[in-house]
Design a protein around this motif. Structure first.
Motif, PDB file in Angstrom:
ATOM      1  N   LEU A  55       0.838  -1.193   0.000  1.00  0.00           N
ATOM      2  CA  LEU A  55       0.000   0.000   0.000  1.00  0.00           C
ATOM      3  C   LEU A  55       0.877   1.248   0.000  1.00  0.00           C
ATOM      4  O   LEU A  55       0.593   2.221  -0.703  1.00  0.00           O
ATOM      5  N   GLY A  56       1.958   1.204   0.772  1.00  0.00           N
ATOM      6  CA  GLY A  56       2.899   2.320   0.785  1.00  0.00           C
ATOM      7  C   GLY A  56       3.510   2.569  -0.583  1.00  0.00           C
ATOM      8  O   GLY A  56       3.648   3.722  -1.022  1.00  0.00           O
ATOM      9  N   LEU A  57       3.850   1.499  -1.275  1.00  0.00           N
ATOM     10  CA  LEU A  57       4.430   1.623  -2.616  1.00  0.00           C
ATOM     11  C   LEU A  57       3.459   2.306  -3.581  1.00  0.00           C
ATOM     12  O   LEU A  57       3.859   3.160  -4.392  1.00  0.00           O
ATOM     13  N   LEU A  58       2.175   1.927  -3.493  1.00  0.00           N
ATOM     14  CA  LEU A  58       1.187   2.518  -4.392  1.00  0.00           C
ATOM     15  C   LEU A  58       0.873   3.965  -4.007  1.00  0.00           C
ATOM     16  O   LEU A  58       0.644   4.808  -4.888  1.00  0.00           O
ATOM     17  N   MET A  59       0.860   4.258  -2.703  1.00  0.00           N
ATOM     18  CA  MET A  59       0.671   5.642  -2.255  1.00  0.00           C
ATOM     19  C   MET A  59       1.816   6.519  -2.766  1.00  0.00           C
ATOM     20  O   MET A  59       1.605   7.656  -3.215  1.00  0.00           O
ATOM     21  N   GLU A  60       3.004   5.986  -2.682  1.00  0.00           N
ATOM     22  CA  GLU A  60       4.183   6.704  -3.185  1.00  0.00           C
ATOM     23  C   GLU A  60       4.080   6.913  -4.693  1.00  0.00           C
ATOM     24  O   GLU A  60       4.395   7.992  -5.210  1.00  0.00           O
ATOM     25  N   LYS A  61       3.601   5.911  -5.365  1.00  0.00           N
ATOM     26  CA  LYS A  61       3.416   5.965  -6.817  1.00  0.00           C
ATOM     27  C   LYS A  61       2.414   7.058  -7.204  1.00  0.00           C
ATOM     28  O   LYS A  61       2.566   7.736  -8.224  1.00  0.00           O
ATOM     29  N   LYS A  62       1.384   7.231  -6.357  1.00  0.00           N
ATOM     30  CA  LYS A  62       0.354   8.249  -6.624  1.00  0.00           C
ATOM     31  C   LYS A  62       0.743   9.632  -6.091  1.00  0.00           C
ATOM     32  O   LYS A  62      -0.004  10.596  -6.273  1.00  0.00           O
ATOM     33  N   GLY A  63       1.884   9.724  -5.407  1.00  0.00           N
ATOM     34  CA  GLY A  63       2.354  11.016  -4.916  1.00  0.00           C
ATOM     35  C   GLY A  63       1.945  11.346  -3.492  1.00  0.00           C
ATOM     36  O   GLY A  63       2.192  12.461  -3.021  1.00  0.00           O
ATOM     37  N   TYR A  64       1.348  10.387  -2.765  1.00  0.00           N
ATOM     38  CA  TYR A  64       0.949  10.614  -1.375  1.00  0.00           C
ATOM     39  C   TYR A  64       2.099  10.202  -0.453  1.00  0.00           C
ATOM     40  O   TYR A  64       2.096   9.137   0.152  1.00  0.00           O
ATOM     41  N   GLN A  65       3.088  11.083  -0.352  1.00  0.00           N
ATOM     42  CA  GLN A  65       4.328  10.738   0.317  1.00  0.00           C
ATOM     43  C   GLN A  65       4.152  10.437   1.810  1.00  0.00           C
ATOM     44  O   GLN A  65       4.741   9.493   2.327  1.00  0.00           O
ATOM     45  N   GLN A  66       3.370  11.238   2.508  1.00  0.00           N
ATOM     46  CA  GLN A  66       3.203  11.037   3.944  1.00  0.00           C
ATOM     47  C   GLN A  66       2.469   9.732   4.234  1.00  0.00           C
ATOM     48  O   GLN A  66       2.841   8.980   5.138  1.00  0.00           O
ATOM     49  N   LYS A  67       1.416   9.459   3.445  1.00  0.00           N
ATOM     50  CA  LYS A  67       0.679   8.206   3.627  1.00  0.00           C
ATOM     51  C   LYS A  67       1.583   7.013   3.322  1.00  0.00           C
ATOM     52  O   LYS A  67       1.523   5.980   4.012  1.00  0.00           O
ATOM     53  N   ALA A  68       2.411   7.187   2.310  1.00  0.00           N
ATOM     54  CA  ALA A  68       3.353   6.122   1.954  1.00  0.00           C
ATOM     55  C   ALA A  68       4.319   5.875   3.105  1.00  0.00           C
ATOM     56  O   ALA A  68       4.568   4.721   3.495  1.00  0.00           O
ATOM     57  N   LYS A  69       4.838   6.959   3.675  1.00  0.00           N
ATOM     58  CA  LYS A  69       5.779   6.844   4.791  1.00  0.00           C
ATOM     59  C   LYS A  69       5.132   6.135   5.982  1.00  0.00           C
ATOM     60  O   LYS A  69       5.756   5.268   6.612  1.00  0.00           O
ATOM     61  N   ASP A  70       3.891   6.494   6.293  1.00  0.00           N
ATOM     62  CA  ASP A  70       3.179   5.876   7.420  1.00  0.00           C
ATOM     63  C   ASP A  70       3.048   4.372   7.225  1.00  0.00           C
ATOM     64  O   ASP A  70       3.246   3.589   8.166  1.00  0.00           O
ATOM     65  N   ASN A  71       2.703   3.976   6.013  1.00  0.00           N
ATOM     66  CA  ASN A  71       2.547   2.547   5.740  1.00  0.00           C
ATOM     67  C   ASN A  71       3.875   1.802   5.760  1.00  0.00           C
ATOM     68  O   ASN A  71       3.946   0.663   6.235  1.00  0.00           O
ATOM     69  N   PHE A  72       4.933   2.445   5.261  1.00  0.00           N
ATOM     70  CA  PHE A  72       6.254   1.812   5.295  1.00  0.00           C
ATOM     71  C   PHE A  72       6.703   1.590   6.742  1.00  0.00           C
ATOM     72  O   PHE A  72       7.274   0.547   7.068  1.00  0.00           O
ATOM     73  N   GLU A  73       6.443   2.570   7.605  1.00  0.00           N
ATOM     74  CA  GLU A  73       6.839   2.458   9.013  1.00  0.00           C
ATOM     75  C   GLU A  73       6.074   1.318   9.698  1.00  0.00           C
ATOM     76  O   GLU A  73       6.652   0.564  10.488  1.00  0.00           O
ATOM     77  N   LYS A  74       4.777   1.216   9.400  1.00  0.00           N
ATOM     78  CA  LYS A  74       3.980   0.127   9.969  1.00  0.00           C
ATOM     79  C   LYS A  74       4.490  -1.226   9.472  1.00  0.00           C
ATOM     80  O   LYS A  74       4.617  -2.183  10.243  1.00  0.00           O
ATOM     81  N   ALA A  75       4.788  -1.283   8.177  1.00  0.00           N
ATOM     82  CA  ALA A  75       5.274  -2.529   7.582  1.00  0.00           C
ATOM     83  C   ALA A  75       6.588  -2.956   8.217  1.00  0.00           C
ATOM     84  O   ALA A  75       6.781  -4.134   8.549  1.00  0.00           O
ATOM     85  N   ASP A  76       7.514  -2.008   8.386  1.00  0.00           N
ATOM     86  CA  ASP A  76       8.822  -2.327   8.972  1.00  0.00           C
ATOM     87  C   ASP A  76       8.681  -2.818  10.405  1.00  0.00           C
ATOM     88  O   ASP A  76       9.331  -3.785  10.818  1.00  0.00           O
ATOM     89  N   LYS A  77       7.819  -2.146  11.166  1.00  0.00           N
ATOM     90  CA  LYS A  77       7.615  -2.522  12.563  1.00  0.00           C
ATOM     91  C   LYS A  77       7.025  -3.924  12.668  1.00  0.00           C
ATOM     92  O   LYS A  77       7.479  -4.754  13.478  1.00  0.00           O
ATOM     93  N   LEU A  78       6.004  -4.206  11.850  1.00  0.00           N
ATOM     94  CA  LEU A  78       5.357  -5.515  11.884  1.00  0.00           C
ATOM     95  C   LEU A  78       6.286  -6.610  11.375  1.00  0.00           C
ATOM     96  O   LEU A  78       6.307  -7.713  11.927  1.00  0.00           O
TER      97      LEU A  78
END
Length: 225
Positions: free
Chosen positions: A111-134
């Motif tokens: 989801l972070g990758l697709l958010m980043e692809k669409k230009g939603y950088q903050q949402k992408a960052k939030d999802n990447f952080e959740k993914a890394d933690k999990l």
């Protein structure tokens, strides 16, 4: 992991990239277990590799309808939607996947990758952080499971060794009851409670399968060469 022998055969052929033969095997597997979500999902991945958009969507959507409480069903369809160019729908499906399972690190990452692809950088960052933690938590769980398996295996080996030493095999003719002497009835053994390792495996299936599945999805449903 495999529903029947044809399903197992189909997966092996898919791994070998023998797509036409794999399709025949998947079709046979579905005749044995009609509309099984696992077989449909895996056949959908096959259709993706064969670039058959409609058939891919048909299988993955039916698999999802049959098993709506499993985040992977949404994630698999999301990946296919993005693969065939429908990124917006893919985002919606990944969002649904993490609603169904908030601890699905792979869906958070994708989801972070697709958010980043669409230009939603903050949402992408939030999802990447959740993914890394999990993902870190999951890796720690698997490491702990490895340690527990090793300790438990060592314990059983030592136990078996002690039993062999304390109860050596009888020599020929020794330990036999005289002819006609009645055998004593054996006492029923109490049911042994499940070990932590067995319970853990019940929760996440076999560790090797779990790792294989994680690697498969992280690799974008790409097969090993």
């Amino acid at each position: 992991m495999y529903i029947n022998s044809e399903h197992k055969k189909a997966q092996a052929l898919l791994d070998q990239q023998k797509f036409e033969k794999a399709l025949i095997a998947f079709n046979k597997a579905l005749k044995i277990d009609p509309n099984h979500p696992d077989i449909l999902s895996h056949r959908g991945v096959l259709h993706l590799h064969m670039n058959q958009k409609k058939k891919c969507f048909d299988d993955l959507e039916l698999s999802l309808r049959l098993d709506k409480n499993y985040s992977y069903r949404y994630a698999a369809l999301a990946y296919a939607k993005d693969f065939f160019g429908d990124t917006d729908t893919a985002i919606e499906l990944y969002e649904k996947a993490v609603q169904v399972d908030p601890e699905d690190s792979i869906s958070h990452n994708n989801l972070g990758l697709l958010m980043e692809k669409k230009g939603y950088q903050q949402k992408a960052k939030d999802n990447f952080e959740k993914a890394d933690k999990l993902a870190k938590i999951q890796d720690e769980m698997l490491d702990k499971l490895d340690e527990l398996e090793q300790k438990e295996d060592q314990f059983h080996q030592e136990n078996e060794s002690k039993k062999t030493k304390s109860n050596p095999l009888p020599k020929p003719g020794e330990g036999l009851k005289p002819k006609g002497e009645p055998l004593q009835p054996k006492k029923l053994q109490p049911e042994v409670p499940k070990t932590f390792k067995q319970v853990s495996k019940d929760l996440i299936t076999k560790k090797s399968v779990f790792k294989e599945f994680i690697g498969f999805v992280k690799n974008g449903f790409k097969l090993k060469q």
